[in-house]
Design an enzyme around this catalytic site. Structure first.
Site, PDB file in Angstrom:
ATOM      1  N   GLU A 121     -10.559  -1.239   0.663  1.00 19.11           N
ATOM      2  CA  GLU A 121     -11.465  -2.031   1.494  1.00 19.11           C
ATOM      3  C   GLU A 121     -10.803  -2.483   2.786  1.00 19.11           C
ATOM      4  O   GLU A 121     -11.479  -2.645   3.795  1.00 19.11           O
ATOM      5  CB  GLU A 121     -11.971  -3.246   0.708  1.00 19.11           C
ATOM      6  CG  GLU A 121     -12.819  -2.872  -0.493  1.00 19.11           C
ATOM      7  CD  GLU A 121     -13.225  -4.065  -1.325  1.00 19.11           C
ATOM      8  OE1 GLU A 121     -12.844  -5.207  -0.997  1.00 19.11           O
ATOM      9  OE2 GLU A 121     -13.926  -3.856  -2.327  1.00 19.11           O
ATOM     10  N   ASN A 126      -5.023   1.355  -3.811  1.00 20.97           N
ATOM     11  CA  ASN A 126      -6.222   2.116  -3.500  1.00 20.97           C
ATOM     12  C   ASN A 126      -6.044   2.830  -2.162  1.00 20.97           C
ATOM     13  O   ASN A 126      -5.453   2.278  -1.240  1.00 20.97           O
ATOM     14  CB  ASN A 126      -7.432   1.181  -3.428  1.00 20.97           C
ATOM     15  CG  ASN A 126      -7.641   0.412  -4.717  1.00 20.97           C
ATOM     16  OD1 ASN A 126      -7.471   0.940  -5.800  1.00 20.97           O
ATOM     17  ND2 ASN A 126      -8.003  -0.844  -4.600  1.00 20.97           N
ATOM     18  N   HIS A 145      -1.479  -1.816   0.782  1.00 21.85           N
ATOM     19  CA  HIS A 145      -1.101  -2.973  -0.017  1.00 21.85           C
ATOM     20  C   HIS A 145      -1.177  -2.573  -1.484  1.00 21.85           C
ATOM     21  O   HIS A 145      -1.919  -1.683  -1.865  1.00 21.85           O
ATOM     22  CB  HIS A 145      -2.009  -4.176   0.276  1.00 21.85           C
ATOM     23  CG  HIS A 145      -3.470  -3.915   0.079  1.00 21.85           C
ATOM     24  ND1 HIS A 145      -4.224  -3.182   0.984  1.00 21.85           N
ATOM     25  CD2 HIS A 145      -4.308  -4.288  -0.904  1.00 21.85           C
ATOM     26  CE1 HIS A 145      -5.474  -3.126   0.561  1.00 21.85           C
ATOM     27  NE2 HIS A 145      -5.554  -3.782  -0.590  1.00 21.85           N
ATOM     28  N   MET A 146      -0.369  -3.238  -2.265  1.00 22.13           N
ATOM     29  CA  MET A 146      -0.307  -2.967  -3.691  1.00 22.13           C
ATOM     30  C   MET A 146      -0.741  -4.217  -4.438  1.00 22.13           C
ATOM     31  O   MET A 146      -0.279  -5.317  -4.142  1.00 22.13           O
ATOM     32  CB  MET A 146       1.127  -2.591  -4.082  1.00 22.13           C
ATOM     33  CG  MET A 146       1.279  -2.196  -5.523  1.00 22.13           C
ATOM     34  SD  MET A 146       2.956  -1.606  -5.859  1.00 22.13           S
ATOM     35  CE  MET A 146       3.872  -3.125  -5.771  1.00 22.13           C
ATOM     36  N   HIS A 147      -1.623  -4.042  -5.397  1.00 23.15           N
ATOM     37  CA  HIS A 147      -2.066  -5.125  -6.263  1.00 23.15           C
ATOM     38  C   HIS A 147      -1.132  -5.203  -7.463  1.00 23.15           C
ATOM     39  O   HIS A 147      -0.810  -4.174  -8.069  1.00 23.15           O
ATOM     40  CB  HIS A 147      -3.481  -4.871  -6.779  1.00 23.15           C
ATOM     41  CG  HIS A 147      -4.517  -4.741  -5.719  1.00 23.15           C
ATOM     42  ND1 HIS A 147      -5.372  -5.767  -5.385  1.00 23.15           N
ATOM     43  CD2 HIS A 147      -4.840  -3.703  -4.905  1.00 23.15           C
ATOM     44  CE1 HIS A 147      -6.183  -5.355  -4.432  1.00 23.15           C
ATOM     45  NE2 HIS A 147      -5.887  -4.113  -4.111  1.00 23.15           N
ATOM     46  N   ASP A 196      -4.151 -13.026  -4.215  1.00 22.16           N
ATOM     47  CA  ASP A 196      -5.429 -12.480  -3.768  1.00 22.16           C
ATOM     48  C   ASP A 196      -6.472 -13.603  -3.746  1.00 22.16           C
ATOM     49  O   ASP A 196      -6.506 -14.423  -4.662  1.00 22.16           O
ATOM     50  CB  ASP A 196      -5.873 -11.362  -4.716  1.00 22.16           C
ATOM     51  CG  ASP A 196      -6.994 -10.516  -4.151  1.00 22.16           C
ATOM     52  OD1 ASP A 196      -8.090 -11.059  -3.893  1.00 22.16           O
ATOM     53  OD2 ASP A 196      -6.778  -9.305  -3.970  1.00 22.16           O
ATOM     54  N   ILE A 197      -7.301 -13.621  -2.708  1.00 26.46           N
ATOM     55  CA  ILE A 197      -8.312 -14.688  -2.620  1.00 26.46           C
ATOM     56  C   ILE A 197      -9.499 -14.431  -3.540  1.00 26.46           C
ATOM     57  O   ILE A 197     -10.291 -15.335  -3.786  1.00 26.46           O
ATOM     58  CB  ILE A 197      -8.796 -14.922  -1.170  1.00 26.46           C
ATOM     59  CG1 ILE A 197      -9.447 -13.671  -0.598  1.00 26.46           C
ATOM     60  CG2 ILE A 197      -7.663 -15.413  -0.290  1.00 26.46           C
ATOM     61  CD1 ILE A 197     -10.165 -13.900   0.726  1.00 26.46           C
TER      62      ILE A 197
END
Length: 123
Positions: free
Chosen positions: A105, A97, A110-112, A32-33
């Site tokens: 967002e 999310n 996508h999964m964190h 992640d950036i």
């Protein structure tokens, strides 16, 4: 937003660079950036699906693949859950999310995968 404007679609086809740590025919994983923890990876399907709400029964295998990849990534980066261990880097979090109320967002599922500290807030 159309697929042509989706940043994750662009990353998936190599149009936008990322710090990729894993890739196969279904998924890409990159750092992640804007990390919220020492380990913060994004597991992203190559196929555009706007939200988890848009998933259908045919997406079950893809979603399962994402979930099974998370512990492998955590282990690779030194954050595997080891029962009985008292080391601080003992476990990880997965977050997906969905929708504005769920904190999404970017509208490409996508999964964190997050580890390395225990944030007091949910993502």
């Amino acid at each position: 937003m159309g697929h042509d404007e989706c940043i994750f679609c662009k990353i998936a086809i190599g149009q936008v660079l990322s710090e990729q740590v894993y890739a196969d025919s279904d998924l890409i994983v990159f750092k992640d950036i804007r990390p919220v923890a020492p380990l913060h990876l994004l597991v992203v399907p190559r196929r555009h699906i706007p939200t988890l709400q848009h998933c259908e029964s045919e997406d079950q295998e893809l979603l399962g693949k994402m979930m099974l990849l998370a512990p492998k990534l955590a282990r690779e980066f030194g954050y595997a859950y080891e029962p009985g261990s008292d080391k601080e880097a003992n476990g990880f979090r997965v977050v997906m999310n969905t929708g504005p109320g769920g904190g999404q967002e970017l509208y490409h599922i996508h999964m964190h995968v997050i580890a390395g500290l225990r944030p007091s807030i949910c993502m």
